[in-house]
Structures are given as structure tokens and as C-alpha cells.
Design a protein around this motif. Structure first.
Motif: not given
Length: 332
Positions: A38-40, A45-46, A49, A51, A64, A66, A71
Motif C-alpha cells: 500500500t506504499s513505497c 499506492i492506491n 496503481f 507495484v 510502477l 518500488c 518509487l
């Protein structure tokens, strides 16, 4: 040095065959949706998108990446660090290390034209301005644009504006360029026009207008970077999947067919997580790449029992070799 006993050989064989079958299946109890990061770094990251393959929308698959908390966005012209992502005003802000910046001054490094894949749902934002430095007047039309060009740009020739506001007020470094260095502003309509400009100019940079939430005309400030706008594909299936009252899943897709999947804690479904018609004991849907095929643990136990019986039978009929394993009674 002694040879292993038949008992120890039997135990080793059992471990080598059965454990690899059972151990991966135990991991199926882990959350399927948790496979989607959910993040990088500090960038969320929603949807649309992802990764991790199978997460988000297939329109943005493998765009994308990570790496070590950084990112990056892949385009035909290279891989670029992502500075931020806005989902309310859908855009990605990129940094291009090849572009000119204030620290370069009059040191114009070799650069390359930035480009996007036209088959994706990305587009260069109209809020970008491009500044070109030391262009050849024999090949580039350099002239100040009349005032009416701001209101009627279609009535103006394609020229590089030498009297632009940004050339007179470079962000972060108003007077970074030495006297005699030319600057002009031009918005390339296509990668080819950008490539031609760079053929006859020493370097270039991108400046986007950042909204700071103030009242006009102070609501936007110039900042170095490339703003890339994106579309958010809205589908009934995804909205239903994300609905908290229906289980609050994450939108994803089958990595083989690219068809929609709702990623839930229990597994993946084509509808929504709390669908009463779904039996989590027999998942027949595809899974996100990196997950395992949904073979039941009971099946693994059955396989293990079969292997155990087979090994016991082999042990009973195998000739005694005093620890020497011949080709005739080799199990593997």
C-alpha cells in the motif's frame, strides 16, 4: 565414516517429499490482499496503481516499481523517480535527473527527451512548461510572443518564447544563468518535436505549476518536475469490491487473463469479499502472481500419506545393502 541407516534414509526421504508439499499450502492462510503493498517509501499506492503484479488496474501493469523504498515510473525513454502521487487531482510528479536544474548553472549536461507510451492512460499535463537553453537561432524560431497569444494560442506561430515569465524568474534560482545564455519557453506537442528541439538546444528542463491552495493569482507556484496526468478506470466491479459493507476488498486482476479479481483476506473472487455464493474452501479463481495454487491442505495430507505408505513398502522389500545405495534400489 559410517553409512546412514535405512531408518534415517527413510526419514530423510519422507521430509524431502512431503514437507515441500505441505509447507507452501500452510501459507494459504495468509491474507491474499496483503500481497499488494500500500506504499513505497512515503508515497501511498492506491488503485489504479500497484507495484506487485496482479494489484490495481491492468492498464498500469508493471509501470510502477518500488526499489529500496524509492518509487519509480517506467516509460519508453527511461525509469524516473516519482516525487509524489495525487489521487484527488490525478497526477504523478516525476523528477528527471537528466534535465537541467539550478545547481547546473551554465553546465549543460547531455540530456534525453522524455516520452510516454501513448497506449497507456498517461498524458503529459498542460500545466507543464519547458524551458530550452542556448538554442541555435538558425534552426529554432526564438521570439517573444505577443500578448494576444495567451488568449489565442492557435493564432500564433510555433516559436520559442524568449520573453517568458519563467525565463525571467527561474524557480529556486532567479539568476542561475550567466549573462549571454539564452532561454526560451516552448511546449512540445509530441516527442518528435522535443527531440528536434534538443538537437539544436544545449539542454532543457520541465517546470510544472503546483497548486498551493491560495486565492488567485497566487494559487499556483512553479516547481521543477514533470507532471503526468492519469485516468482512474471506474468499474462497477471495483466499486463493489471496495465497498466496506461488502467486505472492503482491493481491486486486482488475474495475471494470466487480466480479468478482474477482488482481493480479499480469505482469497480472490470475481465478485466481492462477502458474497454469500462464494465458498472459500474451493477457490477456483486465478491468484495474484506470487501466491500459490489453491490445493487443499487435506489433499496435501492425502499425498503425504500416500508417499509414507509407498516408502514403508519400499523399505520392506528393499534388499539389505549394509548402507550402500545401489542404482537398483535408489529412490531418487
Amino acid at each position: 565414516m559410517g553409512f546412514p541407516s535405512p531408518s534415517s534414509s527413510f526419514t530423510s526421504a519422507f521430509i524431502l517429499i512431503v514437507v515441500p508439499l505441505i509447507f507452501p499450502l500452510l501459507t494459504l492462510t495468509a491474507s491474499q490482499s496483503s500481497l499488494c503493498r500500500t506504499s513505497c517509501g512515503d508515497i501511498p499506492i492506491n488503485y489504479p496503481f500497484g507495484v506487485d503484479d496482479g494489484c490495481g488496474s491492468p492498464y498500469y501493469r508493471k509501470i510502477l516499481a518500488c526499489s529500496y523504498g524509492q518509487l519509480q515510473l517506467r516509460t519508453p525513454s527511461g525509469t524516473y523517480p516519482v516525487r509524489s502521487i495525487s489521487y484527488s487531482d490525478p497526477h504523478v510528479l516525476l523528477a528527471d535527473p537528466f534535465m537541467w536544474n539550478c545547481l547546473d548553472g551554465n553546465d549543460f549536461r547531455p540530456t534525453r527527451p522524455f516520452s510516454l507510451d501513448t497506449s497507456t492512460h498517461f498524458s503529459l499535463s498542460s500545466l507543464n512548461d519547458y524551458l530550452f537553453f542556448n538554442c541555435s537561432p538558425e534552426h529554432v524560431v526564438i521570439a517573444p510572443k505577443p500578448i494576444f497569444c495567451e488568449r489565442f494560442p492557435d493564432r500564433c506561430d510555433s516559436s520559442c518564447d524568449s520573453a517568458s515569465y519563467l525565463c525571467r524568474n527561474l524557480p529556486e534560482c532567479r539568476s542561475a544563468l550567466a549573462s549571454g545564455t539564452s532561454c526560451c519557453s516552448y511546449y512540445p506537442k509530441a516527442t518528435e518535436s522535443l527531440r528536434l528541439m534538443l538537437k539544436y538546444c544545449a539542454s532543457y528542463t520541465s517546470v510544472h505549476w503546483k497548486n498551493v491552495g491560495e486565492t488567485r493569482p497566487y494559487d499556483q507556484v512553479p516547481e521543477y518536475g514533470i507532471r503526468v496526468d492519469f485516468d482512474i478506470p471506474v468499474t462497477t466491479s471495483c466499486l463493489r469490491c471496495q465497498d466496506v459493507s461488502k467486505g472492503g476488498g482491493r481491486c486486482g486482476f488475474d495475471t494470466k487473463t487480466q480479468s478482474f479479481l477482488c482481493l480479499c483476506d480469505q482469497g480472490n473472487v470475481t465478485t466481492y469479499c462477502k458474497d454469500p455464493n462464494v465458498s472459500w474452501h474451493s477457490k477456483k479463481n486465478g491468484v495474484v502472481a506470487g501466491t500459490l495454487s489453491a490445493v487443499s491442505v487435506a489433499g496435501a495430507v492425502g499425498i503425504g500419506a500416500g508417499v509414507w505408505y509407498y516408502l514403508r513398502k519400499v523399505k520392506a522389500i528393499a534388499p539389505v545393502t549394509h548402507g550402500v545405495q545401489s542404482n537398483e534400489n535408489r529412490l531418487f
